[in-house]
Design an enzyme around this catalytic site. Structure first.
Site, PDB file in Angstrom:
ATOM      1  CG  ASP A 293      38.880  39.127  37.370  1.00  0.00           C
ATOM      2  OD1 ASP A 293      39.079  39.698  38.466  1.00  0.00           O
ATOM      3  OD2 ASP A 293      39.746  39.058  36.486  1.00  0.00           O
ATOM      4  CE1 TYR A 467      46.273  40.444  36.725  1.00  0.00           C
ATOM      5  CE2 TYR A 467      47.356  42.013  38.165  1.00  0.00           C
ATOM      6  CZ  TYR A 467      47.248  41.401  36.945  1.00  0.00           C
ATOM      7  OH  TYR A 467      48.114  41.737  35.927  1.00  0.00           O
ATOM      8  CG  HIS A 468      39.725  42.098  42.134  1.00  0.00           C
ATOM      9  ND1 HIS A 468      39.200  43.363  41.937  1.00  0.00           N
ATOM     10  CD2 HIS A 468      40.966  42.294  42.671  1.00  0.00           C
ATOM     11  CE1 HIS A 468      40.067  44.274  42.334  1.00  0.00           C
ATOM     12  NE2 HIS A 468      41.152  43.651  42.781  1.00  0.00           N
ATOM     13  N   PRO A 469      39.564  37.215  41.076  1.00  0.00           N
ATOM     14  CG  PRO A 469      41.005  35.367  40.999  1.00  0.00           C
ATOM     15  CD  PRO A 469      41.007  36.873  41.057  1.00  0.00           C
TER      16      PRO A 469
END
Length: 552
Positions: A293, A467-469
């Site tokens: 992330d 919020y970049h998994p």
């Protein structure tokens, strides 16, 4: 219920694949648990903080207590709605740096170098430069996904780019083009004042073709018989049903839900599956591992002048913004307000940018909470390529249970050093002449936070997920025990099953992930259809000529 292909998840990549398969004449069923995306809170770009905090649109996932963040549990929003996370995200469009994809290929994702994926980025785009030009070798103009520029009328937005240049960095008119490095305007998935999600771009045209349909329900298990995926079992209310695929099942449920569904179906680390009483169909220890992330902090300043968006941050102001947008999709509500940004290298010896900035003319959390009193503004800043890795695991064998999400933030020894660089370089940008008449004081971290220890403590207390998994079903060579899919997105060891979402990323890309997720859907669709890949475009990106010796 039967179709040529079953796509699990109507998110960014799933919508894209559904469209391309239907366009090729195949019947497609898209399974989606979430509901309609027609709400004004989704369609209005300025309302972006609302849907990601609403249980009707978001799965509501939270991490386990994160040791590196003082055991805080961070939100991990994932779209539970038509369009998936493209219907609740910040609408910032970033492809990533060319070197990201060259690294993918070096890690085993053969055929996914930047020269390979650039044609698919172009195929997806309907790019409007907003008067900033653009090289047609790099950008697409007739794809389904509208990508536009903000008007940048707020003086703070322009001051941020000017300050970056005054600090010695370069101007880039198109960070998605030849040169990512520098400060300049941001691209957004907004069209005519409205959010332009993957559903708008891909799914609704697929549905209109008559060859694609949506089936609502919670996917519980992939039906695998003798090593072959046959269909998907889903729950609808209190009953269950099974859908069958004549050709393939395509898992596009996100980097959180795809590994969860694989493990519920018996594909994953054998010991972990057995601990929950799940029969092992294929022992793939990499399922759920390699979770990555972007972590970021907000560097906030109080403004000397009433030029920020704070004048709208009250019930009456929000009502006026909403009414103007409802009337003609114009005004502040027609923008996500992320209209300027930047990508820089943290030090000499870094080959390509490892820090990203989003500038916002308001001092507020990304989720809309905890707004500062009075006029202010902020830069979201964080390192792009942390070496920390986490995992997704099952909490139990019940498909209704949330998975265990552990990002393991700040666990690598370089992480705090990277954040110190981020914060000090951001302060240096805001110290330039462009902000001389605009800054009153630093809100956070606060002027007293100067030492390494002070900055580290601020990061532990205030860092948030961007919020970049991604990365939990990593693509790699078929003989790599930790790879989950091969370079054609086929699940290794199971036939007629593919994964097409951000879970397949070997390594996180530079910037926001919606653009690369859609690219994965575009390229994977050609693999699924057995088409020859689009011809490579071998135009090298700009790399600072003195990157070994010069930071700027």
């Amino acid at each position: 219920m039967q179709a040529d292909y079953i796509v699990v998840g109507a998110g960014s990549a799933g919508c894209t694949v559904a469209f391309r398969l239907a366009q090729a004449g195949h019947s497609v069923i898209v399974i989606e648990y979430g509901g309609s995306d027609k709400s004004p809170l989704i369609r209005m770009p300025g309302a972006l903080s609302y849907p990601m905090n609403m249980p009707i649109y978001d799965w509501g996932y939270r991490t386990e207590p994160e040791p590196g963040l003082k055991d805080r549990r961070l939100a991990c929003p994932r779209g539970k709605v038509i369009g998936g996370s493209s219907s609740i995200n910040g609408m910032v469009y970033v492809r990533g740096h060319a070197k990201d994809f060259d690294t993918w290929e070096e890690m085993g994702a053969r055929g996914w170098s930047f020269a390979d994926v650039l044609p698919y980025f172009k195929r997806q785009e309907a790019w409007e430069s907003g008067g900033h030009g653009g090289d047609p070798v790099w950008r697409g103009t007739d794809g389904p996904l509208h990508v536009t520029r903000g008007e940048r009328r707020n003086p703070l937005t322009l001051a941020f780019v000017e300050a970056g240049i005054q600090a010695g960095y370069r101007y880039t008119g198109d960070y998605n083009g030849h040169r990512q490095e520098g400060f300049g305007p941001m691209d957004r998935t907004i069209y005519r004042g409205k959010r332009w999600s993957a559903a708008n771009a891909y799914l609704y045209p697929a549905l209109e073709s008559g060859r694609c349909r949506i089936v609502r329900g919670l996917a519980q298990q992939i039906i695998i018989e003798k090593g072959c995926a046959r269909g998907v079992r889903l729950r609808q209310g209190k009953s269950s049903r099974t859908l069958f695929a004549d050709r393939e099942v395509i898992l596009a449920a996100s980097s959180i839900n795809s590994p969860k569904l694989l493990m519920l179906s018996g594909v994953g680390p054998a010991d972990h599956l057995r601990s929950h009483g799940i029969d092992v169909v294929a022992d793939r220890p990499g399922v759920g591992q390699n979770l990555q992330d972007h972590l970021e902090v907000y560097i906030q300043y109080a403004a000397k002048k009433p030029v920020s968006l704070h004048r709208y941050w009250n019930p009456l102001g929000k009502m006026k913004v909403g009414l103007q947008w409802l009337a003609n999709a114009s005004g502040p509500g027609a923008s996500n307000q992320f209209e300027s940004g930047g990508f820089i290298r943290s030090a000499a010896g870094i080959e390509y940018p490892d820090i990203q900035f989003h500038f916002l003319p308001l001092a507020v959390r990304y989720d809309g909470r905890s707004a500062a009193r009075g006029h202010g503004f902020q830069a979201h800043v964080g390192p792009m390529r942390s070496l920390s890795r986490g995992r997704v695991r099952l909490r139990g064998a019940d498909p209704a249970q949330d998975p265990i999400i552990e990002f393991n933030y700040l666990s690598h020894e370089n992480d705090f050093k990277d954040f110190r660089n981020c914060i000090r370089l951001t302060r240096e940008v805001f110290a330039q002449k462009a902000f001389e008449d605009l800054i009153d004081r630093e809100i956070q971290p606060g002027i007293s936070a100067q030492s390494d220890a002070d900055i580290d403590e601020f990061v532990r207390n205030h860092a948030e997920s961007a919020y970049h998994p991604c990365g939990t079903c990593r693509m790699g060579y078929a003989d790599d025990p930790m790879a989950v899919v091969d370079p054609e997105c086929k699940v290794i060891g199971i036939s007629r099953l593919r994964i097409v979402d951000t879970g397949i990323f070997p390594r996180i890309t530079n910037g926001n992930l919606n653009g690369p997720a859609i690219m994965v859907g575009e390229k994977a669709s050609d693999h699924i259809l057995g088409k020859d890949p689009l011809p490579k475009i071998a135009d090298p990106p700009w790399i600072h000529p003195n990157w070994r010796d010069c930071q700027r």
